[in-house]
Design a protein around this motif. Structure first.
Motif, PDB file in Angstrom:
ATOM      1  N   PRO A  51      -4.641   4.700   1.382  1.00 48.50           N
ATOM      2  CA  PRO A  51      -3.475   4.316   0.585  1.00 48.50           C
ATOM      3  C   PRO A  51      -3.895   3.505  -0.642  1.00 48.50           C
ATOM      4  O   PRO A  51      -4.960   2.869  -0.640  1.00 48.50           O
ATOM      5  N   TRP A 100      -6.888   8.542   5.560  1.00 48.73           N
ATOM      6  CA  TRP A 100      -5.867   7.716   4.901  1.00 48.73           C
ATOM      7  C   TRP A 100      -6.542   6.731   3.957  1.00 48.73           C
ATOM      8  O   TRP A 100      -7.339   5.892   4.401  1.00 48.73           O
ATOM      9  N   TRP A 153       0.859  -1.191   0.000  1.00 47.56           N
ATOM     10  CA  TRP A 153       0.000   0.000   0.000  1.00 47.56           C
ATOM     11  C   TRP A 153       0.895   1.241   0.000  1.00 47.56           C
ATOM     12  O   TRP A 153       1.895   1.285   0.719  1.00 47.56           O
ATOM     13  N   GLU A 154       0.488   2.261  -0.769  1.00 49.90           N
ATOM     14  CA  GLU A 154       1.367   3.423  -0.950  1.00 49.90           C
ATOM     15  C   GLU A 154       0.610   4.717  -0.727  1.00 49.90           C
ATOM     16  O   GLU A 154      -0.564   4.831  -1.078  1.00 49.90           O
ATOM     17  N   TRP A 155       1.289   5.723  -0.145  1.00 46.29           N
ATOM     18  CA  TRP A 155       0.682   7.033   0.089  1.00 46.29           C
ATOM     19  C   TRP A 155       1.776   8.095   0.203  1.00 46.29           C
ATOM     20  O   TRP A 155       2.941   7.751   0.453  1.00 46.29           O
ATOM     21  N   GLN A 176       5.599   3.304   1.537  1.00 45.62           N
ATOM     22  CA  GLN A 176       4.763   2.111   1.369  1.00 45.62           C
ATOM     23  C   GLN A 176       4.691   1.276   2.650  1.00 45.62           C
ATOM     24  O   GLN A 176       5.617   1.300   3.457  1.00 45.62           O
TER      25      GLN A 176
END
Ligand SMILES: C[S@@+](CC[C@H](N)C(=O)[O-])C[C@H]1O[C@@H](n2cnc3c(N)ncnc32)[C@H](O)[C@@H]1O
Length: 444
Positions: free
Chosen positions: A439, A437, A328-330, A340
């Motif tokens: 992500p 959030w 998961w990336e943000w 990540q």
């Protein structure tokens, strides 16, 4: 303990120093010191610990780091528990405990295991007792919440669990303090992070006993049917969980559309939910659930309060089964670069790793709630306890559930404060970042 700060902005922190302040008569000189020193709990405090846990004949008690065995022996001889087990790494203490148990004539329902408490199974416990230290409690926390049954009581002498608020606590007057050891802790006053220590008392002539009840993993999407004045409707509950704290939203759809917030109380797997609509005058409509959570089923009594009429019925809801493994990336808090979180399943268990600029850090404080998860990670703390200051140093705390394949939750970043009081100052670098959030899944 000295803290040195150099011009490059790197802070060096002395390693943890343990200063034993216990009754010298009760504390033998430590030999080769394990990471947690031997300091005995005073006998009156042992009784307080058994009392706060309401220890009795149906209980199985484990004392983790059992010293001379006094809590284990008192649990059987004074509280009449079914079984009591001590786990202790020091062979001399184990021998001493066995001797003490023979002297007290309680060997039958007692066992002392010579071993490492972090590597030993204690999942049968209905009560766990601790006198270790906050860092050790936090290190043990994910294991306890993973292996212990909901409803198990965890009692700690003197040390808290950071942001996990105790369900019961009391302060006792004492002549001697137990032990105190703490590296420099700039987050001591921040109630949102595991370094919080404002709920402990280390100085003066008082001591704290705290108890937590293991919560069930309840986060996620739950669905059931509800009969209201308008007929049968679909109820969707969206529950977010941070240790024992649960918040959420509900949605009724079908004959009418209505949504609102959910407040929750947990006591083991006994769960109470209270659903209140957003746009309906106070008291006009609400749903009250009182029951239990077991695996992916919630069962109990639902009261539908509609314009003064209360209808109660047996009620059941099912949780959506989800899989949030993947990468998961943000965008990170301090600049727009991407970071990540990799969540993987190994041997039936979830593990998480945080990735930032090619560096990977295991997220050891990670909680799988089945429908969602919670984690905390101190970025910048080295294995020896020292803290390296950069603008990325601080606590990263995340919580999310999976709803229609989208992770939804909140991410928080508490940077190391310039004034080092643990309270955010006015400087930009130390302001906490708290964001919704969502992500993006970049690799399933
Ligand atoms: C502060 S004393 C508490 C003793 C006892 N529970 C009491 O309250 O009187 C902590 C104990 O944990 C033991 N210990 C330290 N690290 C341990 C480990 N990794 N596994 C098992 N025991 C450990 C120490 O040897 C020590 O006896």
């Amino acid at each position: 303990m000295k803290t040195a700060r150099n011009v490059l902005g790197i802070v060096l922190v002395a390693a943890v120093v343990d200063i034993s302040c216990a009754d010298p008569a009760e504390t033998a000189t430590p030999r080769a010191r394990p990471s947690i020193p031997y300091v005995a709990t005073r006998s009156d405090t042992v009784q307080d610990m058994l009392w706060i846990a309401n220890a009795g004949k149906d209980d199985i008690l484990y004392d983790l780091g059992s010293g001379d065995g006094r809590i284990v022996i008192a649990a059987v001889s004074d509280s009449n528990v079914r079984r009591a087990v001590g786990i202790e790494i020091d062979p001399n203490r184990v021998a001493e405990s066995r001797k003490n148990a023979r002297k007290a004539r309680v060997t039958k329902r007692i066992e002392f295991i010579e071993g490492d408490l972090f590597a030993t199974d204690f999942s049968r416990a209905s009560i766990v007792t601790l006198f270790l230290g906050r860092r050790q409690n936090i290190k043990l926390r994910p294991k306890m919440l993973r292996i212990l049954k909901p409803g198990t009581r965890i009692v700690s002498h003197q040390f808290g669990m950071g942001e996990w608020e105790a369900d019961k606590a009391f302060t006792v007057r004492t002549k001697y303090l137990g032990m105190y050891g703490e590296a420099w802790n700039p987050f001591a006053l921040n109630k949102k992070v595991p370094d919080y220590n404002g709920n402990e008392s280390h100085f003066g002539t008082s001591n704290k006993i705290m108890m937590w009840v293991v919560p069930p993993p309840i986060a996620g999407i739950w669905r059931g049917k509800v009969k209201t004045e308008q007929g049968l409707q679909n109820l969707k509950l969206t529950l977010h969980q941070r240790l024992s704290e649960v918040t959420g939203r509900f949605k009724l759809s079908g004959k009418t559309d209505m949504e609102g917030w959910v407040s929750a109380e947990l006591w083991g797997n006994h769960t109470r939910l209270w659903c209140k609509p957003d746009k309906v005058p106070y008291g006009r409509f609400e749903l009250r659930f009182d029951g239990h959570v077991h695996e992916n089923t919630m069962k109990g009594t639902l009261a539908v309060v509609d314009r003064g009429k209360i209808q109660e019925c047996e009620w059941k809801a099912r949780r959506d089964t989800v899989d949030f493994t993947g990468m998961w990336e943000w965008p990170c808090a301090s600049d727009p670069r991407l970071v990540q979180l990799l969540i993987e399943r190994r041997d039936g268990r979830l593990f998480a790793t945080y990735f930032d600029q090619g560096q990977e850090t295991p997220v050891t404080d990670f909680y799988d709630w089945r429908g969602g998860f919670y984690f905390t990670l101190m970025i910048g703390r080295e294995d020896n306890g020292s803290i390296r200051i950069t603008e990325d140093t601080g606590w990263l705390i995340g919580e999310a559930i999976l709803d229609d394949d989208v992770l939804k939750g909140r991410i928080e970043f508490y940077p190391l404060s310039e004034n080092m009081s643990g309270e955010p100052d006015e400087g930009k670098a130390s302001r906490p970042v708290i964001k919704d959030w969502t992500p993006r899944l970049v690799k399933p």
